[in-house]
Design an enzyme around this catalytic site. Sequence first.
Site, PDB file in Angstrom:
ATOM      1  N   SER A  25     -57.128  33.310  47.326  1.00  0.00           N
ATOM      2  CA  SER A  25     -56.433  32.034  47.498  1.00  0.00           C
ATOM      3  C   SER A  25     -55.044  32.065  46.887  1.00  0.00           C
ATOM      4  O   SER A  25     -54.257  31.147  47.112  1.00  0.00           O
ATOM      5  CB  SER A  25     -57.234  30.903  46.840  1.00  0.00           C
ATOM      6  OG  SER A  25     -57.344  31.129  45.439  1.00  0.00           O
TER       7      SER A  25
ATOM      8  N   HIS B 266     -58.759  33.075  54.171  1.00  0.00           N
ATOM      9  CA  HIS B 266     -59.020  32.198  53.028  1.00  0.00           C
ATOM     10  C   HIS B 266     -59.921  31.044  53.448  1.00  0.00           C
ATOM     11  O   HIS B 266     -59.486  30.070  54.037  1.00  0.00           O
ATOM     12  CB  HIS B 266     -57.705  31.674  52.441  1.00  0.00           C
ATOM     13  CG  HIS B 266     -57.915  30.759  51.274  1.00  0.00           C
ATOM     14  ND1 HIS B 266     -57.070  29.718  50.980  1.00  0.00           N
ATOM     15  CD2 HIS B 266     -58.890  30.735  50.324  1.00  0.00           C
ATOM     16  CE1 HIS B 266     -57.509  29.087  49.909  1.00  0.00           C
ATOM     17  NE2 HIS B 266     -58.607  29.683  49.492  1.00  0.00           N
TER      18      HIS B 266
ATOM     19  N   GLU C  88     -57.445  29.717  56.311  1.00  0.00           N
ATOM     20  CA  GLU C  88     -56.054  30.143  56.370  1.00  0.00           C
ATOM     21  C   GLU C  88     -56.028  31.627  56.742  1.00  0.00           C
ATOM     22  O   GLU C  88     -56.624  32.457  56.045  1.00  0.00           O
ATOM     23  CB  GLU C  88     -55.357  29.915  55.028  1.00  0.00           C
ATOM     24  CG  GLU C  88     -55.130  28.439  54.724  1.00  0.00           C
ATOM     25  CD  GLU C  88     -54.483  28.210  53.369  1.00  0.00           C
ATOM     26  OE1 GLU C  88     -53.592  27.350  53.277  1.00  0.00           O
ATOM     27  OE2 GLU C  88     -54.891  28.876  52.391  1.00  0.00           O
TER      28      GLU C  88
ATOM     29  N   ASN D  31     -52.683  25.525  48.859  1.00  0.00           N
ATOM     30  CA  ASN D  31     -52.447  25.565  47.421  1.00  0.00           C
ATOM     31  C   ASN D  31     -50.966  25.430  47.069  1.00  0.00           C
ATOM     32  O   ASN D  31     -50.614  24.884  46.023  1.00  0.00           O
ATOM     33  CB  ASN D  31     -53.011  26.857  46.820  1.00  0.00           C
ATOM     34  CG  ASN D  31     -54.526  26.825  46.733  1.00  0.00           C
ATOM     35  OD1 ASN D  31     -55.137  25.784  46.916  1.00  0.00           O
ATOM     36  ND2 ASN D  31     -55.133  27.964  46.460  1.00  0.00           N
TER      37      ASN D  31
END
Length: 593
Positions: free
Chosen positions: A427, A448, A460, A498
């Site tokens: 991540s 991800h 992702e 993130n």
Amino acid sequence: MDTPLHTIAVVGLGTMGTGIAEVLAHAGREVIGIDISAAATRHAVTTLEASTARSVLRERFSEQERQNILARFRTFSDLQAAADADLVIEVAPESYETKQQIFRALDAIVRPTAILATGTNALSVTRLAADTAHPERVLGLHFFNPAPAMKLVEVVSSVLTAPPAIEAVTALARELGKEPVAVGDRPGFVADGLLFGYLNQAAAMYEAKYASREDIDAAMRLGCGLPMGPLALLDLIGTDTARTVLEAMYSASKDRLHAPAPILKQLSDAGLHGRKTGRGFYTYDAPESATVVADALTPLDGEGTVTGRRVESVGVAGSGTMASGIAEVFAKAGYQVVLAARSPEKAETAKSRIAKSLSRSVDKGRITAEARDETLARITPAGSLDAFADVDLAVEAVAEDLAVKQQLFETLDKVCKEGAVLATTTSSLPVIACARATTRPQDVIGMHFFNPAPAMKLVEVVRTVLTSDDVHATVREVCAKVRKHPVDCGDRAGFIVNALLFPYLNNAIKMVEEHYATLDDIDAAMKLGGGYPMGPFELLDVVGLDVSLAIERVLHREFRDPGLAPAPLLEHLVAAGCLGRKTGRGFREYARR
């Protein structure tokens, strides 16, 4: 007990002013709607007539009650109509000059006991108050759009505001069925102060062509459970309004994260203000419409001519919650899965965890017992990566430690067959660093998944500069088969989710450090005002403060922006071993199980 604020004037009958007037009329207040535009006053009346008619059809109240509500709302084109108001709420465009003219005029019109409130979310309440004859009666009353639905109201006091005025409007907000949060005077206050920094970063991410507008919005909706993606939300707010708010925030903070992304200036200067003009980041079928229509930037169905590699078997490396969840996802979709851990015992434990998860689904009626058994039969536990010799796709889900992952990829390079796709679920770490640990970096890609993997729809898909086109196509095809929504992004810290989420969380911590607002008020503001499923401090404690700090450090190291430096309070809590729910204490304390 009712507040003495019975007659309320609303100055400015745009979308927000009309919504506030509707809330007040529903609550039994006499509402004086004022706008210099005859079209705006007619539209406000029409809007209230339509919304109350819908409520009668839905049997929320009677036709007589509807007529009473409509009778309580009167419209005027002159500020003199506010002469008898107990409270005036100004909801004019975000311009000091415009708002100051209104407040100066009101000084000579309203009674000395009347309270004057501004609906601004960007301009200084103190500055507006200081320019009036009675600054002690001026405050901020910030509703959220749509006002009838959103529960949050920020009650903003300046250093000049008299406490009785704050008490009166706070009591009014509660009687309206709202949740008032007391805040000090700074641009954006709590909710928008956090929200607009996040929106600005999303605009900059899109402007840099890091990801498409559709992928950015899908990532935040599916990865964070948000009601809208950031670019769609900017279109709803208005690119011109967002630019004004961010300019005010930057003027106060000098934080580069608040400096409006150039694309916001370009869109607003071009008159592309979002939904209200029919075009912003997206194109709409008409001004004020919410219906997005295809334009030159809309991805075509079936776009891309590259065919992916054949995948029938999948290897999942790891024995933790994430590895188990990913293995469950693949097995449910019909893939043969090898679940490899550091020992046969750990692999069996991981498979047992999957069995419990599937049994819960049976108990809830989501799958049959037969489907559970078939899924489990597709999973083969193994105590060594040697079992990956024949898999078509190998997915690592081990500790978020680059050295550990690189060593694992060295092993995968040796044991996996030629043509196998090698994927990392990292991540925050660079995918290219994992790829370079192999002799076939073109076969390496990021996948991800989000936790819990069986429930979360987002993946992702992270390409490095060396990832081959057919490997990228393979992973997107696999995502479709396992019923996940893939979003494409490049190999940089934080990817999409993130990179947008953690600066927002970090800024929430800074608000607490500065004693601007409490944990509870900030969490309430973001849930009630932003539609977030969890407040930032609830989420930080769930994620883990150590994990959050590690991601913040990676983002800061990658982008070198001072505004991304981890908040000292976060570092102190981690140093003290207060890591969130898993240790029983983080930003809040939790009962030990």
